[in-house]
Scaffold this motif. Structure first.
Motif, mmCIF file in Angstrom:
data_model
loop_
_atom_site.group_PDB
_atom_site.id
_atom_site.type_symbol
_atom_site.label_atom_id
_atom_site.label_comp_id
_atom_site.label_asym_id
_atom_site.label_seq_id
_atom_site.Cartn_x
_atom_site.Cartn_y
_atom_site.Cartn_z
ATOM 1 N N TRP A 164 0.673 -1.226 -0.006
ATOM 2 C CA TRP A 164 0.038 0.025 0.000
ATOM 3 C C TRP A 164 1.085 1.172 -0.024
ATOM 4 O O TRP A 164 0.361 2.323 0.210
ATOM 5 C CB TRP A 164 -0.943 -0.131 1.308
ATOM 6 C CG TRP A 164 -1.505 -1.290 1.498
ATOM 7 C CD1 TRP A 164 -1.591 -2.447 0.531
ATOM 8 C CD2 TRP A 164 -2.143 -1.631 2.722
ATOM 9 N NE1 TRP A 164 -2.278 -3.467 1.339
ATOM 10 C CE2 TRP A 164 -2.778 -3.094 2.382
ATOM 11 C CE3 TRP A 164 -2.771 -1.039 3.761
ATOM 12 C CZ2 TRP A 164 -3.310 -3.706 3.435
ATOM 13 C CZ3 TRP A 164 -3.275 -1.594 4.882
ATOM 14 C CH2 TRP A 164 -3.605 -3.075 4.640
ATOM 15 N N ASN B 101 7.121 6.848 9.960
ATOM 16 C CA ASN B 101 6.210 5.535 9.543
ATOM 17 C C ASN B 101 4.869 5.789 9.848
ATOM 18 O O ASN B 101 4.683 6.673 11.040
ATOM 19 C CB ASN B 101 6.910 4.137 9.786
ATOM 20 C CG ASN B 101 6.855 4.135 11.276
ATOM 21 O OD1 ASN B 101 5.896 3.839 12.042
ATOM 22 N ND2 ASN B 101 8.140 3.980 11.693
ATOM 23 N N GLY B 102 3.915 4.935 9.424
ATOM 24 C CA GLY B 102 2.375 5.213 10.006
ATOM 25 C C GLY B 102 2.391 5.036 11.405
ATOM 26 O O GLY B 102 1.553 5.644 11.927
ATOM 27 N N SER B 103 3.030 3.886 11.834
ATOM 28 C CA SER B 103 2.697 3.772 13.419
ATOM 29 C C SER B 103 3.284 4.758 14.145
ATOM 30 O O SER B 103 2.509 5.317 15.258
ATOM 31 C CB SER B 103 3.657 2.632 13.955
ATOM 32 O OG SER B 103 3.148 1.638 13.079
ATOM 33 N N TYR C 48 -7.296 -0.751 12.329
ATOM 34 C CA TYR C 48 -5.838 -1.105 12.548
ATOM 35 C C TYR C 48 -5.053 0.206 12.304
ATOM 36 O O TYR C 48 -5.173 1.045 11.522
ATOM 37 C CB TYR C 48 -5.441 -1.941 11.429
ATOM 38 C CG TYR C 48 -3.777 -2.277 11.267
ATOM 39 C CD1 TYR C 48 -3.328 -3.045 12.084
ATOM 40 C CD2 TYR C 48 -2.999 -1.585 10.559
ATOM 41 C CE1 TYR C 48 -1.771 -3.354 12.313
ATOM 42 C CE2 TYR C 48 -1.619 -1.469 10.558
ATOM 43 C CZ TYR C 48 -1.149 -2.731 11.244
ATOM 44 O OH TYR C 48 0.379 -2.883 11.494
ATOM 45 N N HIS C 49 -4.067 0.474 13.326
ATOM 46 C CA HIS C 49 -3.303 1.713 13.339
ATOM 47 C C HIS C 49 -1.853 1.749 13.475
ATOM 48 O O HIS C 49 -1.216 2.473 13.658
ATOM 49 C CB HIS C 49 -3.695 2.538 14.304
ATOM 50 C CG HIS C 49 -5.346 2.991 14.164
ATOM 51 N ND1 HIS C 49 -5.832 3.698 13.116
ATOM 52 C CD2 HIS C 49 -6.574 2.349 14.848
ATOM 53 C CE1 HIS C 49 -7.134 3.881 13.194
ATOM 54 N NE2 HIS C 49 -7.642 2.942 13.991
ATOM 55 N N GLY C 50 -1.332 0.220 13.543
ATOM 56 C CA GLY C 50 -0.105 0.075 13.514
ATOM 57 C C GLY C 50 0.411 -0.834 14.506
ATOM 58 O O GLY C 50 -0.398 -1.400 15.060
ATOM 59 N N GLU D 94 -9.842 5.105 10.525
ATOM 60 C CA GLU D 94 -9.355 5.201 9.162
ATOM 61 C C GLU D 94 -10.387 5.595 8.344
ATOM 62 O O GLU D 94 -11.598 4.781 8.276
ATOM 63 C CB GLU D 94 -8.943 3.778 8.926
ATOM 64 C CG GLU D 94 -7.872 3.140 9.607
ATOM 65 C CD GLU D 94 -7.991 1.518 9.578
ATOM 66 O OE1 GLU D 94 -7.384 0.864 8.589
ATOM 67 O OE2 GLU D 94 -8.632 0.802 10.411
ATOM 68 N N ASP E 66 -6.687 8.539 10.785
ATOM 69 C CA ASP E 66 -5.431 7.898 10.150
ATOM 70 C C ASP E 66 -5.572 7.521 8.793
ATOM 71 O O ASP E 66 -6.277 6.726 8.403
ATOM 72 C CB ASP E 66 -5.520 6.532 11.116
ATOM 73 C CG ASP E 66 -4.171 5.463 10.595
ATOM 74 O OD1 ASP E 66 -3.653 5.967 9.748
ATOM 75 O OD2 ASP E 66 -4.099 4.432 11.251
ATOM 76 N N VAL F 85 -3.033 6.986 6.765
ATOM 77 C CA VAL F 85 -1.791 6.309 6.625
ATOM 78 C C VAL F 85 -2.038 5.586 5.091
ATOM 79 O O VAL F 85 -1.213 5.492 4.104
ATOM 80 C CB VAL F 85 -1.322 5.203 7.698
ATOM 81 C CG1 VAL F 85 -0.111 4.557 7.025
ATOM 82 C CG2 VAL F 85 -0.822 6.410 8.686
ATOM 83 N N MET F 86 -3.093 4.774 4.818
ATOM 84 C CA MET F 86 -3.416 4.042 3.834
ATOM 85 C C MET F 86 -4.366 4.685 2.902
ATOM 86 O O MET F 86 -4.070 4.559 1.704
ATOM 87 C CB MET F 86 -4.056 2.778 3.942
ATOM 88 C CG MET F 86 -4.100 1.584 3.064
ATOM 89 S SD MET F 86 -5.694 2.066 2.196
ATOM 90 C CE MET F 86 -7.101 1.108 3.052
ATOM 91 N N LYS G 30 2.554 5.875 4.535
ATOM 92 C CA LYS G 30 2.769 5.050 3.120
ATOM 93 C C LYS G 30 2.926 5.997 2.030
ATOM 94 O O LYS G 30 3.964 5.910 1.417
ATOM 95 C CB LYS G 30 1.603 4.267 3.297
ATOM 96 C CG LYS G 30 1.521 3.251 4.253
ATOM 97 C CD LYS G 30 0.540 2.075 4.229
ATOM 98 C CE LYS G 30 0.670 0.809 5.218
ATOM 99 N NZ LYS G 30 -0.404 0.835 6.108
HETATM 100 C C1 LIG Z 1 -0.145 0.436 7.492
HETATM 101 C C2 LIG Z 1 -0.801 1.301 8.401
HETATM 102 C C3 LIG Z 1 -0.340 1.953 9.549
HETATM 103 C C4 LIG Z 1 0.973 1.528 10.104
HETATM 104 O O1 LIG Z 1 1.919 2.142 9.142
HETATM 105 P P1 LIG Z 1 3.537 1.582 9.063
HETATM 106 O O2 LIG Z 1 4.422 2.373 8.198
HETATM 107 O O3 LIG Z 1 3.478 0.200 8.836
HETATM 108 O O4 LIG Z 1 3.882 1.737 10.763
HETATM 109 C C5 LIG Z 1 -0.989 2.677 10.141
HETATM 110 N N1 LIG Z 1 -2.261 3.027 9.945
HETATM 111 C C6 LIG Z 1 -2.847 2.346 8.817
HETATM 112 C C7 LIG Z 1 -4.239 2.741 8.452
HETATM 113 C C8 LIG Z 1 -2.175 1.641 8.159
HETATM 114 O O5 LIG Z 1 -2.741 0.866 7.159
#
Ligand SMILES: *Cc1c(COP(=O)(O)O)cnc(C)c1O
Length: 431
Positions: free
Chosen positions: A51, A109-111, A143-145, A213, A247, A249-250, A276
């Motif tokens: 992703w 990173n996302g986490s 899911y957030h990491g 998310e 969040d 991130v994705m 991401k």
């Molecule tokens: C992948 C993801 C994360 C974590 O990101 P990393 O870069 O893998 O730590 C956090 N939140 C969402 C919604 C994700 O899809």
């Protein structure tokens, strides 16, 4: 010794049961939406390499940006120092996030982007004299990491069950996931809103922040909700003075059709987490974007009120330059067209699956460039699909019995159409 043998002597891979996993595939080269292994076999990358990838592998514009920045300045400590790529990047992004979000905190990173938002929210309430607000609110399946704060707000994703005893308090709302021809969506949404009203009444003054998310839960199984529903949730939460974290991130960077999913929800959060796709999938970089109000709460003559958080590679200049190049590519009309075309191909592919694999598939759904469905194959282990797709040149990574396609924007219509035919074929062979 082969590279895979040398690998297996030393390397512990992520999210992998090392005892039963197949040997990893050695990838030699990536170009556009293709990956090539050491035997010259070609794979269409239909999950954007977990992703992250937006414009395809090896995009020359991003490669050049990285090279020229590396020659000028590869890295510098970001406390007490700054550099043009970081400032420029925030200036650009400021025009793409809600106007209330004006303060940018870098991580990698996302986490960590999520961790920063959770910590800022916690400390904010201390500074505001409401230190009892220590509980977070999230959605079932979110899911957030994988770091501790992120695990705490993603407990109901069940990725982190061994750690539950160590995690801080959080409460979860039912997530009314939906799909095409879902007849029960209104009842599901009302149940979730009732649960929220109850939580707000009972525990509203303990809640620090709500995290979600927006529109699509990724790792939870590409579960999708309606924007109107999320807007109602967020408004109710904001009316109680609780902070809101999106969040993205994705979901960011065009993945859901708009620059950020936030636009489709129509209600701005207090924190926006992005990672991401930020660098187009080239380098790790993340941002937590927040409001002037949050920022101001940390201003004081005492150092103790500062936000004491930072990472060695905060705002790495090479990563920032990659992000600037990716930003420029995202502005191009051809990228917008590509994103639109992927959506059209998905809709066509899902119709075909519905017609040809009727009894094998359920929960067909699509938001922007992401399509997903569940496969009814009780007698076929999910691992079979992944392996069979790989054998037929498709990099797909089903989440349990959920199959999803999340391609880089460089994917061609032809490759997507072919992928749908191959997937239909593989599903027909399952039981
Ligand atoms: C992948 C993801 C994360 C974590 O990101 P990393 O870069 O893998 O730590 C956090 N939140 C969402 C919604 C994700 O899809």
């Amino acid at each position: 010794m082969s590279l895979t043998q040398r690998d297996s002597q030393m390397i512990w891979h992520p999210f992998t049961q090392e005892k039963t996993a197949d040997l990893p595939i050695v990838i030699k080269e990536g170009k556009g939406s293709y990956l090539f292994d050491d035997k010259g076999k070609k794979y269409v990358d239909l999950i954007s390499s977990w992703w992250v990838n937006l414009h395809g592998h090896g995009h020359p514009v991003i490669c050049d940006a990285i090279y020229s920045q590396a020659k000028k300045l590869e890295h510098v400590i970001f406390a007490g120092f700054t550099h043009e790529p970081a400032v420029l990047l925030c200036e650009k992004l400021r025009t793409s996030v809600p106007s209330s979000l004006t303060k940018f905190f870098f991580s990698d990173n996302g986490s960590t982007a999520v961790e920063v938002a959770l910590k800022m929210a916690h400390q904010y309430w201390r500074h505001k004299g409401e230190a009892q607000r220590t509980v977070y609110l999230g959605f079932d399946g979110g899911y957030h990491g994988d770091t501790f704060g992120a695990m705490a707000v993603g407990k109901k994703s069940h990725f982190h069950d061994p750690f539950h005893k160590l995690l801080c308090d959080s409460i979860f709302l039912p997530f009314p996931s939906t799909w095409k021809n879902d007849e029960h969506i209104v009842q599901k949404e009302e149940r979730a809103l009732d649960a929220l009203a109850h939580i707000l009444q009972e525990k509203g003054n303990m809640l620090s922040a709500f995290i979600c998310e927006p529109l699509v839960q990724g790792a939870g199984g590409m579960r999708m909700c309606r924007p109107e529903f999320l807007a109602r949730v967020v408004r109710m939460i904001k009316d109680h003075g609780i902070l809101v974290i999106y969040d993205e991130v994705m979901t960011g960077f065009g993945r859901l059709g708009t620059y950020f999913a936030t636009e489709q929800v129509g209600v701005a959060p207090d924190f926006l987490c992005i990672a991401k796709g930020l660098t187009g999938g080239f380098l790790p970089l993340a941002l937590t974007v927040t409001t002037q109000d949050i920022y101001d709460a940390f201003l004081d003559d005492a150092w103790e009120k500062a936000f004491a958080h930072g990472h060695s590679y905060t705002a790495n200049p090479i990563a920032c330059s990659a992000a600037l190049a990716s930003y420029e590519l995202l502005q191009r009309q051809e990228t917008h067209t590509a994103i639109h075309n992927i959506h059209v191909s998905h809709e066509r592919g899902l119709r075909m699956l519905h017609e040809e694999c009727g009894h094998m598939v359920r929960g067909l759904r699509c938001t922007g460039t992401i399509a997903a469905w569940e496969v009814n194959a009780e007698h076929t282990p999910p691992a079979y699909f992944k392996k069979e797709f790989l054998r037929r040149g498709l990099l797909l990574r089903p989440l349990g019995n959920t199959i999803y396609i999340l391609p880089p924007y460089a994917v061609t219509t032809e490759d997507l159409d072919d992928a749908y035919s191959i997937i239909a074929d593989v599903m027909k062979g399952a039981r």
